[in-house]
Design a protein around this motif. Structure first.
Motif, PDB file in Angstrom:
ATOM      1  N   ALA A 104      46.235  39.597  29.946  1.00 16.56           N
ATOM      2  CA  ALA A 104      46.197  40.314  31.186  1.00 16.56           C
ATOM      3  C   ALA A 104      45.067  40.744  32.023  1.00 16.56           C
ATOM      4  N   GLU A 105      45.124  40.148  33.358  1.00 17.75           N
ATOM      5  CA  GLU A 105      43.700  40.042  33.958  1.00 17.75           C
ATOM      6  C   GLU A 105      44.428  40.143  35.487  1.00 17.75           C
ATOM      7  N   ASP A 106      43.697  41.346  36.368  1.00 17.16           N
ATOM      8  CA  ASP A 106      44.388  41.378  37.492  1.00 17.16           C
ATOM      9  C   ASP A 106      43.589  40.472  38.577  1.00 17.16           C
ATOM     10  N   ASP A 107      42.662  40.011  38.261  1.00 20.01           N
ATOM     11  CA  ASP A 107      41.995  39.088  39.176  1.00 20.01           C
ATOM     12  C   ASP A 107      42.620  37.599  38.966  1.00 20.01           C
ATOM     13  N   GLU A 108      43.527  37.217  39.965  1.00 18.76           N
ATOM     14  CA  GLU A 108      44.239  36.012  39.657  1.00 18.76           C
ATOM     15  C   GLU A 108      43.630  34.882  39.499  1.00 18.76           C
ATOM     16  N   ARG A 109      42.275  34.631  40.425  1.00 22.48           N
ATOM     17  CA  ARG A 109      41.214  33.616  40.141  1.00 22.48           C
ATOM     18  C   ARG A 109      40.732  33.347  38.761  1.00 22.48           C
ATOM     19  N   GLN A 110      40.175  34.729  38.106  1.00 16.32           N
ATOM     20  CA  GLN A 110      39.668  34.729  36.763  1.00 16.32           C
ATOM     21  C   GLN A 110      41.016  34.533  35.778  1.00 16.32           C
ATOM     22  N   HIS A 153      49.388  40.111  35.455  1.00 15.05           N
ATOM     23  CA  HIS A 153      48.380  40.867  36.155  1.00 15.05           C
ATOM     24  C   HIS A 153      48.451  42.331  36.278  1.00 15.05           C
ATOM     25  N   ASP A 154      49.026  42.840  35.578  1.00 18.78           N
ATOM     26  CA  ASP A 154      48.992  44.515  35.530  1.00 18.78           C
ATOM     27  C   ASP A 154      49.447  45.034  34.217  1.00 18.78           C
ATOM     28  N   GLY A 155      49.031  46.199  34.018  1.00 14.13           N
ATOM     29  CA  GLY A 155      49.239  46.780  32.473  1.00 14.13           C
ATOM     30  C   GLY A 155      50.793  46.767  31.993  1.00 14.13           C
ATOM     31  N   ARG A 156      51.682  47.302  33.097  1.00  9.13           N
ATOM     32  CA  ARG A 156      53.023  47.474  32.819  1.00  9.13           C
ATOM     33  C   ARG A 156      53.561  46.086  32.201  1.00  9.13           C
ATOM     34  N   ALA A 157      53.262  44.916  33.114  1.00 13.41           N
ATOM     35  CA  ALA A 157      53.806  43.486  32.620  1.00 13.41           C
ATOM     36  C   ALA A 157      53.070  42.889  31.358  1.00 13.41           C
ATOM     37  N   ALA A 158      51.902  43.480  30.991  1.00 10.78           N
ATOM     38  CA  ALA A 158      51.235  43.110  29.780  1.00 10.78           C
ATOM     39  C   ALA A 158      51.994  43.848  28.628  1.00 10.78           C
ATOM     40  N   MET A 192      43.139  47.402  35.275  1.00  6.24           N
ATOM     41  CA  MET A 192      44.263  46.987  35.741  1.00  6.24           C
ATOM     42  C   MET A 192      45.296  48.118  36.488  1.00  6.24           C
ATOM     43  N   PRO A 193      45.809  47.490  37.642  1.00  6.83           N
ATOM     44  CA  PRO A 193      46.797  48.614  38.030  1.00  6.83           C
ATOM     45  C   PRO A 193      48.038  48.899  37.039  1.00  6.83           C
ATOM     46  N   LYS A 194      48.797  49.720  37.514  1.00  6.93           N
ATOM     47  CA  LYS A 194      49.943  50.355  37.119  1.00  6.93           C
ATOM     48  C   LYS A 194      49.568  50.934  35.710  1.00  6.93           C
ATOM     49  N   ALA A 195      48.959  50.452  34.668  1.00  8.92           N
ATOM     50  CA  ALA A 195      48.444  50.837  33.449  1.00  8.92           C
ATOM     51  C   ALA A 195      47.158  50.426  32.884  1.00  8.92           C
ATOM     52  N   ASP A 196      46.127  51.050  32.848  1.00  5.49           N
ATOM     53  CA  ASP A 196      44.823  50.409  32.442  1.00  5.49           C
ATOM     54  C   ASP A 196      44.721  49.718  31.043  1.00  5.49           C
ATOM     55  N   GLY A 197      43.702  48.810  30.940  1.00  9.56           N
ATOM     56  CA  GLY A 197      43.712  48.209  29.646  1.00  9.56           C
ATOM     57  C   GLY A 197      43.793  49.052  28.225  1.00  9.56           C
ATOM     58  N   LEU A 198      43.100  50.372  28.414  1.00  7.85           N
ATOM     59  CA  LEU A 198      42.868  51.382  27.528  1.00  7.85           C
ATOM     60  C   LEU A 198      44.288  51.869  27.015  1.00  7.85           C
ATOM     61  N   ASP A 199      45.105  52.282  28.143  1.00  7.85           N
ATOM     62  CA  ASP A 199      46.591  52.674  27.882  1.00  7.85           C
ATOM     63  C   ASP A 199      47.274  51.589  27.094  1.00  7.85           C
ATOM     64  N   VAL A 200      47.113  50.281  27.671  1.00 10.11           N
ATOM     65  CA  VAL A 200      47.966  49.403  27.226  1.00 10.11           C
ATOM     66  C   VAL A 200      47.783  49.051  25.574  1.00 10.11           C
ATOM     67  N   CYS A 201      46.601  49.255  25.359  1.00 10.79           N
ATOM     68  CA  CYS A 201      45.969  49.170  23.899  1.00 10.79           C
ATOM     69  C   CYS A 201      46.632  50.182  22.978  1.00 10.79           C
ATOM     70  N   ARG A 202      46.481  51.419  23.789  1.00 11.51           N
ATOM     71  CA  ARG A 202      47.055  52.584  22.990  1.00 11.51           C
ATOM     72  C   ARG A 202      48.562  52.221  22.291  1.00 11.51           C
ATOM     73  N   ILE A 203      49.165  52.027  23.800  1.00  9.17           N
ATOM     74  CA  ILE A 203      50.585  51.967  23.476  1.00  9.17           C
ATOM     75  C   ILE A 203      51.174  50.672  22.419  1.00  9.17           C
ATOM     76  N   LEU A 204      50.630  49.742  22.641  1.00  8.66           N
ATOM     77  CA  LEU A 204      50.757  48.144  21.677  1.00  8.66           C
ATOM     78  C   LEU A 204      50.366  48.681  20.206  1.00  8.66           C
ATOM     79  N   ARG A 205      49.128  49.465  20.115  1.00  6.45           N
ATOM     80  CA  ARG A 205      48.613  49.429  18.827  1.00  6.45           C
ATOM     81  C   ARG A 205      49.665  50.484  17.972  1.00  6.45           C
TER      82      ARG A 205
END
Length: 241
Positions: free
Chosen positions: A8-14, A33-38, A56-69
């Motif tokens: 999950a990385e919003d920088d497409e080149r990276q 490329h965004d938190g919701r998609a992750a 990341m847009p839509k949901a940052d990585g901290l929120d994604v981690c919190r939800i998935l954990r």
């Protein structure tokens, strides 16, 4: 069967560079490329590991981690451009298993991924056929189950379970942070030793009646950590099912 890595990385080149490196290592790679998609991809694809950017847009990585954990023990490696220690520790506190700051070496990232995959795989394999018991604490690595002194089952991340299993396999033995990292497939990074402190903090919150005055997960100052059966209990061991 190769491991499946979700990036999950919003920088497409990276993100494409990461995909290239992962595929060159033989992994299956999915990029979003965004938190919701992750979150959606993690739920739908059930990958073996998530490489998660913080910003990341839509949901940052901290929120994604919190939800998935809350939902799974999916290993999470966070990527962050934030260099502040508080930000890094916050990611670990939310349940991430490791972190790297940008810019990073893709080779080191691949090494970290291999470590986390070994750790997640190993946490369900030892010891086969038995439950580790140390005083009122029981650890079943095969079924990823931990029961605390209260008699209630607690949820542990793969990293927490591996550290607890290592300590429970040899009650009373003092392990240094480096030894715990080595036992869990550690890497050569001085910052990573802080992850052991975070795991111990989380485990104390889950297992100790008073985390500020631990009875079981003991710090041996200047050395490391050990797991004891507590006051007035036996030494524990491995109990066959």
């Amino acid at each position: 069967m190769s491991a499946h890595i979700l990036v999950a990385e919003d920088d497409e080149r990276q993100a494409q560079v990461l995909r290239m490196y992962l595929r060159s290592e033989g992994y299956e790679a999915t990029v979003v490329h965004d938190g919701r998609a992750a979150i959606d991809a993690a739920r739908r694809l059930r990958p073996d590991l998530l490489v998660l950017d913080v910003m990341m847009p839509k949901a940052d990585g901290l929120d994604v981690c919190r939800i998935l954990r809350r939902e799974s023990d999916l290993p999470v490696l966070m990527l962050t451009a934030r260099s502040g220690e508080d930000d890094l520790l916050l990611g670990l506190d939310l349940g991430a298993d490791d972190y790297m700051t940008k810019p990073y070496s893709p080779r080191e990232l691949m090494a970290r991924i291999r470590t986390l995959l070994r750790r997640a795989k190993g946490s369900t394999r030892q010891p086969e056929g038995g439950v580790l018991r140390v005083g009122p604490i029981s650890v079943d690595p095969l079924h990823h189950e931990v029961v605390g002194p209260s008699g209630r089952q607690v949820t542990c991340t793969p990293g927490e379970l591996t550290v607890l299993t290592t300590l429970a396999a040899e009650p009373g033995r003092v392990f240094t942070r480096r030894q715990l990292l080595d036992r869990t497939g550690g890497w050569d990074s001085s910052a990573s030793e802080r992850t052991i402190d975070m795991y111990m903090m989380h485990l104390r919150r889950k297992l100790e009646p008073d985390p500020r005055r631990p009875e079981y997960l003991i710090t041996v100052y200047g050395v490391g950590y050990k797991l004891t059966p507590g006051r007035g209990t036996g030494e524990g061991g491995i109990e066959a099912r």
